[in-house]
Design a protein around this motif. Structure first.
Motif, PDB file in Angstrom:
ATOM      1  N   TRP A  33       0.793  -1.217   0.000  1.00 23.73           N
ATOM      2  CA  TRP A  33       0.000   0.000   0.000  1.00 23.73           C
ATOM      3  C   TRP A  33       0.835   1.282   0.000  1.00 23.73           C
ATOM      4  O   TRP A  33       0.571   2.209  -0.754  1.00 23.73           O
ATOM      5  CB  TRP A  33      -0.955   0.011   1.190  1.00 23.73           C
ATOM      6  N   LEU A  34       1.820   1.365   0.871  1.00 22.13           N
ATOM      7  CA  LEU A  34       2.523   2.642   1.065  1.00 22.13           C
ATOM      8  C   LEU A  34       3.840   2.729   0.299  1.00 22.13           C
ATOM      9  O   LEU A  34       4.667   3.588   0.601  1.00 22.13           O
ATOM     10  CB  LEU A  34       2.769   2.874   2.562  1.00 22.13           C
ATOM     11  N   MET A  35       4.036   1.893  -0.710  1.00 23.94           N
ATOM     12  CA  MET A  35       5.272   1.963  -1.487  1.00 23.94           C
ATOM     13  C   MET A  35       5.503   3.347  -2.088  1.00 23.94           C
ATOM     14  O   MET A  35       6.624   3.873  -2.013  1.00 23.94           O
ATOM     15  CB  MET A  35       5.299   0.885  -2.571  1.00 23.94           C
ATOM     16  N   PRO A  36       4.512   4.015  -2.701  1.00 25.58           N
ATOM     17  CA  PRO A  36       4.794   5.330  -3.279  1.00 25.58           C
ATOM     18  C   PRO A  36       5.192   6.379  -2.250  1.00 25.58           C
ATOM     19  O   PRO A  36       5.920   7.323  -2.572  1.00 25.58           O
ATOM     20  CB  PRO A  36       3.462   5.715  -3.949  1.00 25.58           C
ATOM     21  N   GLU A  37       4.717   6.212  -1.020  1.00 25.32           N
ATOM     22  CA  GLU A  37       4.974   7.214   0.008  1.00 25.32           C
ATOM     23  C   GLU A  37       6.266   6.960   0.791  1.00 25.32           C
ATOM     24  O   GLU A  37       6.905   7.912   1.244  1.00 25.32           O
ATOM     25  CB  GLU A  37       3.803   7.267   1.001  1.00 25.32           C
TER      26      GLU A  37
ATOM     27  N   GLY B 274       9.629  14.146   0.395  1.00 25.75           N
ATOM     28  CA  GLY B 274       8.951  15.360   0.828  1.00 25.75           C
ATOM     29  C   GLY B 274       8.159  16.041  -0.262  1.00 25.75           C
ATOM     30  O   GLY B 274       7.767  17.203  -0.114  1.00 25.75           O
ATOM     31  N   GLN B 275       7.876  15.326  -1.348  1.00 34.85           N
ATOM     32  CA  GLN B 275       7.128  15.901  -2.462  1.00 34.85           C
ATOM     33  C   GLN B 275       5.626  15.643  -2.285  1.00 34.85           C
ATOM     34  O   GLN B 275       5.214  14.529  -2.000  1.00 34.85           O
ATOM     35  CB  GLN B 275       7.615  15.312  -3.781  1.00 34.85           C
TER      36      GLN B 275
ATOM     37  N   PRO C 227       0.779  22.117  -9.996  1.00 35.68           N
ATOM     38  CA  PRO C 227       1.972  22.600  -9.285  1.00 35.68           C
ATOM     39  C   PRO C 227       2.927  21.485  -8.851  1.00 35.68           C
ATOM     40  O   PRO C 227       4.050  21.769  -8.442  1.00 35.68           O
ATOM     41  CB  PRO C 227       1.388  23.310  -8.052  1.00 35.68           C
ATOM     42  N   TYR C 228       2.502  20.255  -8.953  1.00 38.90           N
ATOM     43  CA  TYR C 228       3.310  19.146  -8.423  1.00 38.90           C
ATOM     44  C   TYR C 228       3.869  18.265  -9.534  1.00 38.90           C
ATOM     45  O   TYR C 228       4.304  17.147  -9.303  1.00 38.90           O
ATOM     46  CB  TYR C 228       2.456  18.339  -7.457  1.00 38.90           C
TER      47      TYR C 228
ATOM     48  N   TYR D 186       6.232  14.027  -6.852  1.00 36.73           N
ATOM     49  CA  TYR D 186       5.485  12.863  -6.387  1.00 36.73           C
ATOM     50  C   TYR D 186       5.118  11.943  -7.541  1.00 36.73           C
ATOM     51  O   TYR D 186       5.276  10.721  -7.475  1.00 36.73           O
ATOM     52  CB  TYR D 186       4.223  13.319  -5.659  1.00 36.73           C
ATOM     53  N   TRP D 187       4.624  12.526  -8.619  1.00 36.16           N
ATOM     54  CA  TRP D 187       4.153  11.720  -9.743  1.00 36.16           C
ATOM     55  C   TRP D 187       5.309  11.139 -10.547  1.00 36.16           C
ATOM     56  O   TRP D 187       5.169  10.077 -11.152  1.00 36.16           O
ATOM     57  CB  TRP D 187       3.206  12.556 -10.601  1.00 36.16           C
ATOM     58  N   ASP D 188       6.444  11.838 -10.563  1.00 33.30           N
ATOM     59  CA  ASP D 188       7.631  11.268 -11.205  1.00 33.30           C
ATOM     60  C   ASP D 188       8.073   9.998 -10.487  1.00 33.30           C
ATOM     61  O   ASP D 188       8.484   9.018 -11.115  1.00 33.30           O
ATOM     62  CB  ASP D 188       8.779  12.284 -11.202  1.00 33.30           C
TER      63      ASP D 188
END
Length: 490
Positions: free
Chosen positions: A55-59, A97-98, A109-110, A118-120
């Motif tokens: 679940w939290l891999m992207p974060e 921290g993105q 803006p992101y 974050y999306w990269d």
């Protein structure tokens, strides 16, 4: 130092497994099988979903850790990672921290040029998974954000994320996120339809709250390709104050019942009768999977950290019960892996073990035997058939589950009690029979048997002492297994 070790190990494994390996989508996109029970590729190649709740891999993972983790996942046979794109907290940040988005659901803006945002990082995860032949099941936004997700914002978000990943070969869309399907229904519909407007090529499901199935609310939706249920983390009789209980009392661990519900029966060949008259399956039969069973090393019931923890034999039982009942695959979960627990982080649900150490836990490593077993037979032509079991079936841990095709049958016996099996249910005057230990994939050939309506089988283990076994019987004219096979592995 740990970062360097992760990078070195991941790089070595990456080149070893991706240089010449065929990717699943080389067989075409995933689609629902003609019999409406399984997933296959466009060319008809069967797809067995062996997922993990990441679940939290992207974060929480950096690039080196993502590469290391996904390499290990590939080695253990996992081919689907279930991830939260936006978690239950606002705003969502990653390890760098993105930030992902703002209050108005503006993503512009992101996604700035020259900034690894974050999306990269999510792009990197998707692409790294693709190099390992792994699908990313994207839970677009966790259910805890439903009050923030208005239908208008849902459409805006759906168009954004759908366009971003529509051309990636390894995407599976997941709506919802641990939530009752009747909460925020208009927003979930809007999100799903907005994604489908820009991406009609990837499959989609809904992840519901524990002890519920998406079939109760969304089975008739045009955007829902397959159903998902969450059998959850409660033991028998553990209600924990639930008010509107959605299943019969004392059936909490019977995840096979959700498969039966989704197919419109009671699991014993009869028509399902709703227990409270509230939930009914609408529309056509669709494939189904347990997207969140009891996690390895999580407290039974979640919230009392002194409670017993689910063990490897528990996660095996959930996996075989579900698949032999008719699921097209299974998702494993681990308390530490799903949240990527590490020293210095306050873990949820009593998690203490570092996620990289959890990769050595027995249940995590045992799931591959189920996948390897199913891929040895034409399982997409098979079905659950409880009439294979001649002896009286039991309840709870004595429940025996059988699946069969035209020329093979397999029976999962968790408690190890003696059982009588009807070998005439499959073709052939003679049947070759093996017994498999799902804890280590070891196989013993029992011999060639005459085709009889009642053959008794006993096992060598003590009752309920991790004595679960799989009985395998095959038409003697078929060669799915050799008589001298010792281990079923990927």
């Amino acid at each position: 130092m740990k970062r360097i070790i992760f990078a070195a190990l991941a790089l070595a494994g990456l080149f070893a497994v991706t240089a010449t390996a065929q990717k699943p989508w080389d067989n075409g996109r995933l689609r629902v099988s003609d019999n409406r029970q399984y997933l296959v590729h466009e060319n008809g190649t069967p797809f067995f979903w062996l997922g993990n709740t990441a679940w939290l891999m992207p974060e929480r993972l950096n690039r080196d850790e993502v590469e290391f983790y996904l390499t290990r996942e590939h080695e253990q046979g996992y081919n689907v990672e279930q991830v939260q794109v936006l978690d239950s907290n606002y705003p969502t940040f990653n390890v760098f921290g993105q930030q992902a988005f703002d209050e108005s659901f503006d993503f512009t803006p992101y996604t700035k040029p020259g900034v690894y945002g974050y999306w990269d990082h999510l792009d990197y995860i998707v692409d790294m998974a693709a190099r390992q032949g792994i699908y990313i099941a994207m839970d677009c936004i966790w259910g805890g954000q439903i009050n923030r997700l208005t239908p208008e914002r849902a459409r805006k978000y759906g168009h954004f994320i759908g366009r971003r990943y529509k051309d990636k070969p390894n995407i599976i869309w997941m709506i919802g996120g641990d939530i009752m399907g009747d909460k925020g229904m208009e927003s979930w519909d809007a999100l799903a339809r907005a994604i489908k407007e820009v991406d009609s090529g990837h499959l989609m499901t809904f992840h519901p709250r524990g002890r519920t199935t998406s079939a109760w609310w969304y089975n008739d939706r045009e955007w829902l390709d397959f159903n998902m249920f969450q059998s959850g983390h409660r033991r028998y009789g553990q209600r924990n104050g639930d008010g509107d209980y959605t299943i019969r009392d004392n059936t909490e661990e019977d995840n096979w019942r959700y498969v039966a519900m989704s197919f419109g029966d009671d699991g014993n060949g009869g028509t399902r009768k709703d227990t409270d008259g509230k939930y009914h399956v609408k529309g056509p039969m669709k494939p189904v999977i347990d997207g969140e069973p009891s996690y390895e090393d999580i407290p039974q019931g979640l919230h009392d950290f002194s409670a017993p923890r689910w063990q490897d034999y528990d996660v095996r039982r959930y996996a075989y019960w579900s698949v032999f009942a008719g699921s097209f695959g299974h998702t494993y979960g681990h308390n530490s892996i799903m949240q990527f627990m590490r020293p210095g982080v306050l873990g949820s649900f009593g998690a203490e073990k570092a996620w990289w150490d959890a990769l050595n836990d027995p249940g995590y490593q045992q799931m591959k035997y189920l996948k390897a077993l199913m891929l040895r037979v034409p399982f997409t032509d098979g079905r659950n058939d409880q009439s294979v079991i001649v002896s009286p079936n039991g309840e709870r841990y004595d429940r025996i589950i059988a699946t069969r095709g035209n020329d093979y049958l397999m029976v999962y016996n968790y408690s190890g009690k003696p059982m009588q099996i009807d070998l005439t249910k499959i073709s052939g005057r003679k049947k070759n029979v093996w017994v498999m230990n799902p804890a280590d994939g070891s196989v013993v050939f029992l011999g060639e048997y005459d085709s009889k309506k009642s053959v008794e089988f006993t096992f060598d283990g003590a009752y309920l002492r991790q004595s679960d076994r799989v009985l395998i019987a095959v038409d003697a004219d078929k060669n799915y297994f050799s008589k001298d096979i010792k281990t079923i592995d990927i």
